[in-house]
Scaffold this motif. Structure first.
Motif, short mmCIF file in Angstrom:
data_model
loop_
_atom_site.label_atom_id
_atom_site.label_comp_id
_atom_site.label_asym_id
_atom_site.label_seq_id
_atom_site.Cartn_x
_atom_site.Cartn_y
_atom_site.Cartn_z
N GLU A 60 0.84 -1.20 0.00
CA GLU A 60 0.00 0.00 0.00
C GLU A 60 0.87 1.26 0.00
O GLU A 60 0.59 2.23 -0.70
CB GLU A 60 -0.93 -0.01 1.22
N LYS A 61 1.94 1.24 0.79
CA LYS A 61 2.85 2.39 0.82
C LYS A 61 3.50 2.59 -0.55
O LYS A 61 3.60 3.72 -1.03
CB LYS A 61 3.93 2.20 1.89
N ALA A 62 3.92 1.52 -1.19
CA ALA A 62 4.53 1.61 -2.52
C ALA A 62 3.53 2.16 -3.54
O ALA A 62 3.89 2.98 -4.40
CB ALA A 62 5.04 0.25 -2.96
N LYS A 63 2.30 1.73 -3.45
CA LYS A 63 1.24 2.21 -4.35
C LYS A 63 1.05 3.72 -4.18
O LYS A 63 0.98 4.47 -5.16
CB LYS A 63 -0.06 1.48 -4.04
N ARG A 64 1.00 4.16 -2.95
CA ARG A 64 0.81 5.60 -2.68
C ARG A 64 2.03 6.41 -3.13
O ARG A 64 1.90 7.51 -3.64
CB ARG A 64 0.52 5.81 -1.20
N PHE A 65 3.19 5.84 -2.92
CA PHE A 65 4.42 6.51 -3.31
C PHE A 65 4.46 6.68 -4.84
O PHE A 65 4.80 7.75 -5.35
CB PHE A 65 5.63 5.69 -2.83
N ARG A 66 4.11 5.62 -5.57
CA ARG A 66 4.07 5.70 -7.04
C ARG A 66 3.08 6.74 -7.51
O ARG A 66 3.32 7.47 -8.47
CB ARG A 66 3.72 4.33 -7.65
N PHE A 67 1.93 6.83 -6.84
CA PHE A 67 0.93 7.82 -7.20
C PHE A 67 1.51 9.24 -7.08
O PHE A 67 1.35 10.06 -8.00
CB PHE A 67 -0.31 7.69 -6.30
N LEU A 68 2.18 9.51 -5.98
CA LEU A 68 2.75 10.84 -5.78
C LEU A 68 3.87 11.14 -6.77
O LEU A 68 3.98 12.26 -7.27
CB LEU A 68 3.25 11.00 -4.34
N GLN A 69 4.66 10.15 -7.10
CA GLN A 69 5.71 10.37 -8.09
C GLN A 69 5.12 10.60 -9.47
O GLN A 69 5.61 11.42 -10.22
CB GLN A 69 6.71 9.22 -8.08
#
Length: 153
Positions: A126-135
């Motif tokens: 979930e953290k990786a998904k959110r991080f990718r969204f912000l990038q």
């Protein structure tokens, strides 16, 4: 009677602002001669109908309102044909906290609280998904990391 390049340019500019490069491209694709397009753009600039600085500001505000980060906004401006020097000048004059912008964007997308789970692997995904969204939105590593820390993930 055939429309002139100037009339076509004014018609396009009456609908929305355009950058010079974008407007030139549109007029050339409509079949107008290069010299006629150049003259039309010159007239539009003289009358204040065509202004790359104003267009750049508008694109910048729109990007911020959409929740975009600095990298995404710069990329969009470059694609629209705005000169790098003008983009850098606009960003220097800008008073915005990109870290806070990233936090607000993440909060808008994911909510203010994170649901904790006992499964560490699910939490990391979930953290990786959110991080990718912000990038994808144009925020750098530090801005994205700050935003996610503020949402306690």
């Amino acid at each position: 009677m055939k429309q002139s390049a100037y009339e076509a340019a004014v018609g396009l500019l009456s609908r929305r602002d355009h950058g010079e490069k974008e407007l030139r491209s549109k007029l050339l694709s409509k079949g107008f001669a290069f010299e006629e397009v150049t003259d039309a753009l010159t007239r539009c600039k003289e009358y204040g109908y065509l202004d790359d600085s104003r267009y750049c500001e508008l694109m910048l505000r729109n990007g911020i309102n959409k929740g975009w980060g600095p990298q995404r906004i710069q990329q969009s401006l470059k694609q629209k044909g705005i000169a790098d020097s003008r983009i850098q000048e606009m960003f220097l004059d800008l008073d915005i906290d990109w870290f806070e912008q990233a936090r607000v964007t993440a909060q808008r997308k994911f909510g203010s609280q994170v649901q904790r789970t006992k499964d560490r692997q699910v939490e990391m995904k979930e953290k990786a998904k959110r991080f990718r969204f912000l990038q994808y939105r144009g925020f750098d590593f530090e801005q994205s990391n700050y935003a996610l820390e503020q949402l306690s993930l």
